[in-house]
Design an enzyme around this catalytic site. Structure first.
Site, PDB file in Angstrom:
ATOM      1  CG  ASP A 326     -94.181   5.995 -67.126  1.00  0.00           C
ATOM      2  OD1 ASP A 326     -94.427   5.362 -66.141  1.00  0.00           O
ATOM      3  OD2 ASP A 326     -92.980   5.552 -67.710  1.00  0.00           O
ATOM      4  CB  ILE A 327     -90.166   8.825 -64.887  1.00  0.00           C
ATOM      5  CG1 ILE A 327     -91.054   9.987 -63.760  1.00  0.00           C
ATOM      6  CG2 ILE A 327     -88.780   9.446 -64.811  1.00  0.00           C
ATOM      7  CD1 ILE A 327     -90.658   9.931 -62.434  1.00  0.00           C
ATOM      8  CD  GLU A 369     -91.891   3.690 -63.808  1.00  0.00           C
ATOM      9  OE1 GLU A 369     -91.830   3.156 -64.682  1.00  0.00           O
ATOM     10  OE2 GLU A 369     -92.026   3.006 -62.550  1.00  0.00           O
TER      11      GLU A 369
END
Length: 448
Positions: A326-327, A369
């Site tokens: 996950d960004i 994301e």
């Protein structure tokens, strides 16, 4: 039609039946562990069903879950509780579809449990009229519950089959051709090294063909993208034969016999190369299956692929890992720089992930994301090493913006490894929990 609706599971729990269940439950509840034990004893003795229950972890969990299911199914219910019970039965069907438990197994379970419950009620101190009413109600409730489970199961199976067909039928011809070329190159190089080692008298490689990149790709990816099942079977048969010939070559046969074995070995592997080429040529007219922005696989293809990997892992005793990436602070990037920059960040991270994973791995755009990476036949340490390579590579990149500004981004990771449970949703949830731990620990790190 109105007369039939009274037999529907959702309409069974009237004030009258709830009153009868209140009388029945004190009799049924003490015997529920016996029902569960009898059920699993019967099924474990049957070769056709024992394979679904052989894992100790699963057996222990299913024992607990079946007891909970019986208690919930036979509890008196208000109108609000009835709605939740309907959803509960439907979720059971969805789990069965993911695990691929045959409905014949579920139907057999109901027959076993019915018989044991009938015996309990018949031998109770209730009046004859109450015994008859209890047996009839047990039968109606179990039949109604199984009907809901079956319906949900079939919907799940149909959706999985549809996703599998879409995945196979929507392949990008260009990317598939490139991937097959990489596989063919890996196979050809391996075969050449074998030949050189044999004729030079050096040590022959002892690893199975399936332990190499090309073998893993054929085992895990090819069945999902191959347009003709018979072509896939031919490839597997050739690899199996090549493995047998490889073992014979290790015996260091010389002279005419040895040359014949080597000739058969190379001819068999060349047939695999030809079959892979044929598959690439036959897929040139297909469309792309990737998410347009990230070029990762779409989430809708996740179920059939995870289903296959779970089945392979159970059959072979191997494992696989799920890496959730996950960004970090992605919402802040969108808020501060706009969605165009957010898209650029997504694209950059996705490209890095695709470059760092193996030929045999899958990368899905799981959420906004969030990326899910599936790594066949990789243990926890191998998955952690892969995640660290991705994390370090992303951290070192400086994303240039159009106004001569630039930003640095980081990614957090959560990892879980298959432990034998046939419902892959448990593994996804475990990886997601580890991802949450990584976020809570300050981001830009890995938890497993």
């Amino acid at each position: 039609m109105k007369k039939l609706t009274k037999y529907y599971y959702g309409n069974l729990f009237t004030p009258e039946t709830n009153a009868l269940l209140a009388i029945m439950l004190p009799i049924l509840t003490p015997a529920m562990p016996h029902y569960v034990h009898t059920f699993y004893s019967e099924l474990m003795d049957d070769e056709s069903t024992a394979r679904f229950l052989s894992n100790e972890l699963v057996e222990h969990r299913l024992t607990t879950e079946l007891a909970k299911w019986l208690a919930q199914t036979f509890a008196p219910k208000t109108a609000e509780e009835m709605v939740e019970s309907l959803r509960f039965q439907q979720r059971i069907g969805e789990v069965h579809a993911r695990v691929e438990i045959p409905m014949s197994l579920v139907n057999s379970a109901m027959t076993i449990i019915k018989e044991e419950m009938f015996k309990t009620m018949v031998s109770s101190d209730l009046t004859d009229r109450e015994k008859v009413r209890s047996v009839v109600l047990i039968n109606r409730i179990l039949d109604g519950a199984v009907s809901l489970i079956n319906d949900s199961y079939l919907r799940g199976k149909v959706q999985n089959e549809r996703s599998t067909l879409e995945y196979r039928g929507a392949s990008s011809a260009h990317e598939l051709a490139l991937e097959i070329e990489r596989v063919k190159t890996s196979l050809y190089n391996w075969m050449t090294r074998k030949m050189v080692c044999y004729f030079s008298g050096e040590e022959i490689f002892t690893n199975s063909v399936y332990a190499n990149d090309f073998g893993l790709w054929i085992k895990h990816k090819f069945p999902l993208i191959c347009s003709k099942p018979e072509r896939y079977e031919k490839v597997i048969n050739c690899l199996d034969r090549a493995d047998i010939l490889r073992e014979r070559l290790n015996e260091r046969k010389t002279g005419e016999e040895g040359r014949k074995e080597m000739s058969d070995f190379t001819e068999t592997l060349n047939e695999v190369i030809w079959l892979l080429t044929d598959e690439a040529d036959s897929s040139l007219a297909k469309e792309s299956k990737q998410d347009a922005l990230t070029h990762l696989l779409e989430r809708r293809f996740l179920n059939p692929i995870l289903q296959q990997e779970t089945k392979l892992a159970i059959q072979s005793g191997s494992s696989y890992a799920i890496i959730m990436a996950d960004i970090d602070n992605f919402k802040q990037v969108n808020d501060q720089y706009g969605h165009q920059v957010g898209d650029q960040v997504l694209s950059t991270v996705s490209k890095t992930i695709k470059e760092k994973i193996r030929l045999t791995d899958y990368a899905f755009r799981y959420g906004g994301e969030e990326v899910l990476i599936l790594t066949p036949e990789l243990d926890l340490q191998g998955a952690a090493d892969m995640a660290e390579r991705i994390r370090r590579s992303v951290e070192q990149q400086h994303i240039q913006l159009g106004n001569e500004q630039g930003i640095n981004i980081t990614v957090s990771f959560g990892i879980a490894v298959f432990q034998g449970h046939p419902d892959f949703l448990h593994l996804i949830n475990a990886a997601d929990e580890k991802l949450y731990e990584a976020k809570s620990a300050g981001r830009n790190c890995i938890r497993y």
